[in-house]
Design an enzyme around this catalytic site. Structure first.
Site, mmCIF file in Angstrom:
data_model
loop_
_atom_site.group_PDB
_atom_site.id
_atom_site.type_symbol
_atom_site.label_atom_id
_atom_site.label_comp_id
_atom_site.label_asym_id
_atom_site.label_seq_id
_atom_site.Cartn_x
_atom_site.Cartn_y
_atom_site.Cartn_z
ATOM 1 N N CYS A 66 0.714 -1.221 0.127
ATOM 2 C CA CYS A 66 0.037 -0.050 -0.157
ATOM 3 C C CYS A 66 0.811 1.299 0.042
ATOM 4 C CB CYS A 66 -0.838 -0.129 1.080
ATOM 5 S SG CYS A 66 -0.008 0.234 2.895
ATOM 6 N N HIS A 103 -1.776 11.687 15.541
ATOM 7 C CA HIS A 103 -2.448 10.948 14.380
ATOM 8 C C HIS A 103 -1.352 9.988 13.893
ATOM 9 C CE1 HIS A 103 -4.904 9.671 11.108
ATOM 10 N NE2 HIS A 103 -3.767 10.029 10.316
ATOM 11 N N HIS A 106 -4.242 4.726 9.930
ATOM 12 C CA HIS A 106 -5.570 4.070 9.953
ATOM 13 C C HIS A 106 -5.442 2.541 10.220
ATOM 14 C CE1 HIS A 106 -6.846 7.856 8.269
ATOM 15 N NE2 HIS A 106 -7.792 7.692 9.020
ATOM 16 N N ASP A 110 -7.836 -5.723 6.540
ATOM 17 C CA ASP A 110 -7.563 -6.769 5.165
ATOM 18 C C ASP A 110 -6.046 -7.189 5.698
ATOM 19 O OD1 ASP A 110 -6.095 -4.381 5.040
ATOM 20 O OD2 ASP A 110 -6.756 -3.862 2.978
ATOM 21 N N ARG A 118 -4.575 -4.687 9.642
ATOM 22 C CA ARG A 118 -3.591 -3.952 9.005
ATOM 23 C C ARG A 118 -3.484 -2.275 9.512
ATOM 24 N NH1 ARG A 118 -3.550 -0.560 4.152
ATOM 25 N NH2 ARG A 118 -5.310 -1.558 3.644
ATOM 26 N N CYS A 120 -2.042 0.730 8.960
ATOM 27 C CA CYS A 120 -1.283 1.463 8.007
ATOM 28 C C CYS A 120 -1.076 2.743 8.578
ATOM 29 C CB CYS A 120 -2.469 1.490 7.099
ATOM 30 S SG CYS A 120 -1.999 2.537 5.396
#
Ligand code: FE
Length: 137
Positions: A66, A103, A106, A110, A118, A120
Site C-alpha cells: 500500500c 495521529h 488507520h 485486510d 493492517r 497502516c
C-alpha cells in the site's frame, strides 16, 4: 483530549517539523511510497515521533503493497487509541498514539491472520531504532 503527554499546539509546532505537525496534529497523510519506512526491512522498534513512546515492532511489519509501513499488531493495545473516522465519506478507524494523542494512520481489516488487521501508519509519525542500536552506543 485525554492524552497524557499532550502539549499546546504552539508547543507541538516548536517540537515537530512542519510535515510532522501536519500529519500528527492535523491528521494529514503522507504520499504513498514517499515515507522513509514503507519498505524498511531492518529489525527494530518504531517509536512515536511526537512523544517517543514505543508503538510497533518490526516483527509485526509486513509488506502490504500500500506504500505505507504496515503492521499486524501494535506492541501493546494500550499504546494506541482507535477512533472512528468518517472524513472523506469513508468509514475508517483512526489510529492515534495513546500517550500524546498524535495521529498515526488507520487500521483496516485486510491484514494477515490470525487477527486480520493492517495498521497502516505514516512513516513521518514514527521514529525507528534498529534492534542493535543500544549495542552501538
Ligand atoms: Fe505519541
Amino acid at each position: 483530549m485525554t492524552a497524557k503527554d499532550s502539549k499546546s499546539e504552539d508547543e507541538w509546532k516548536q517540537k515537530l517539523t512542519k510535515e510532522q505537525y501536519r500529519v500528527l496534529r492535523l491528521k494529514g497523510t503522507e504520499r504513498p511510497f514517499s515515507g522513509k519506512y514503507w519498505n524498511n526491512r531492518e529489525k527494530g522498534v518504531y517509536y512515536c515521533a511526537g512523544c517517543g513512546g514505543p508503538l510497533f515492532d518490526s516483527n509485526a511489519q509486513f509488506e502490504s503493497g500500500c506504500g505505507w509501513p504496515s503492521f499486524s499488531v501494535p506492541i501493546s493495545d494500550k499504546d494506541v487509541d482507535i477512533k472512528p473516522d468518517l472524513s472523506l465519506d469513508l468509514e475508517r478507524e483512526e489510529v492515534l498514539c495513546n500517550k500524546c494523542g498524535g495521529h498515526l494512520g488507520h487500521v483496516f481489516d485486510d491484514g494477515p491472520k490470525p487477527k486480520g488487521l493492517r495498521y497502516c501508519i505514516n512513516s513521518i509519525s514514527l521514529d525507528f531504532k534498529p534492534v542493535n542500536f543500544q549495542n552501538k552506543c
